[in-house]
Scaffold this active site. Structure first.
Site: not given
Ligand SMILES: [Zn+2]
Length: 211
Positions: A18, A110, A138-139, A141, A161-162
């Site tokens: 990543d 993020h 991404h981010g 969550s 992406n979590i």
């Molecule tokens: Zn990222």
């Protein structure tokens, strides 16, 4: 080690680097056995991001490794803002550097510790109209679960992406274990105790996407 674990899985899994910071770092990862890499040149001017991504692609294609790139900065809570992805830039990027997945910036950030920041669906629609590439957020969550589900079902966002969400689960499980038994010292037992809670959190995040 990751690769061996990935190959033993019953579902397809990649050993993924990543946010590779340079083409060299991505190429080193490929040589070390990673089966997927992300090169993040989002902070660079477009032409430089494209050129660096192409260098990674050239090596990755020769050995069947998948490549993710990032276009438009995805910021970090409290330090850097997200800048948004321009669909026209995405069109040029993919024409010149046809990666397998493109991480985009649509309000996602993020390190958000609560799922309370919806992404801008119109940005995602505009980018997916411009390029045929699977998209990555991404981010993840920070994105409300209900919206993640909608995005998974209705758009070409194929990967969230979590990490923050899962690290929160890791942290609270570890704290609970240590609080339960102040005499506990064995790292195998301590770290082993987080496996089930982490697996449950991962399953929960996945199941929510289609149930
Ligand atoms: Zn990222």
């Amino acid at each position: 080690m990751f690769r061996v674990l990935a190959e033993r899985s019953r579902v397809p899994v990649v050993a993924h680097l990543d946010h590779g910071r340079s083409p060299e770092e991505c190429i080193e990862a490929i040589e070390l056995g990673f089966s997927s890499v992300m090169y993040d040149g989002s902070a660079l001017p477009l032409a430089q991001n494209i050129e660096n991504t192409r260098r990674v692609l050239e090596v990755a294609r020769a050995v069947g490794v998948s490549v993710e790139a990032e276009l438009g900065v995805v910021g970090y809570v409290g330090t850097s803002p997200s800048t948004g992805t321009d669909p026209e830039e995405a069109r040029r990027f993919i024409a010149e550097a046809p990666v397998d997945a493109l991480a985009i910036s649509a309000g996602n950030t993020h390190l958000s510790t609560s799922d309370s920041v919806p992404v801008d669906l119109s940005v995602i629609r505009a980018v997916e109209a411009a390029v045929p590439t699977p998209l990555v957020l991404h981010g993840g969550s920070g994105i409300p679960r209900q919206q993640r589900r909608q995005l998974a079902l209705e758009t070409r966002v194929m990967k969230f992406n979590i990490g923050t969400e899962l690290r929160q689960s890791f942290g609270s499980a570890l704290r609970a274990t240590l609080a339960r038994d102040p005499e506990l010292f064995d790292r195998n037992v301590i770290l082993g105790s987080v496996i089930d809670p982490l697996a449950e959190a991962t399953e929960g995040a996945l199941h929510h996407l289609w149930r």
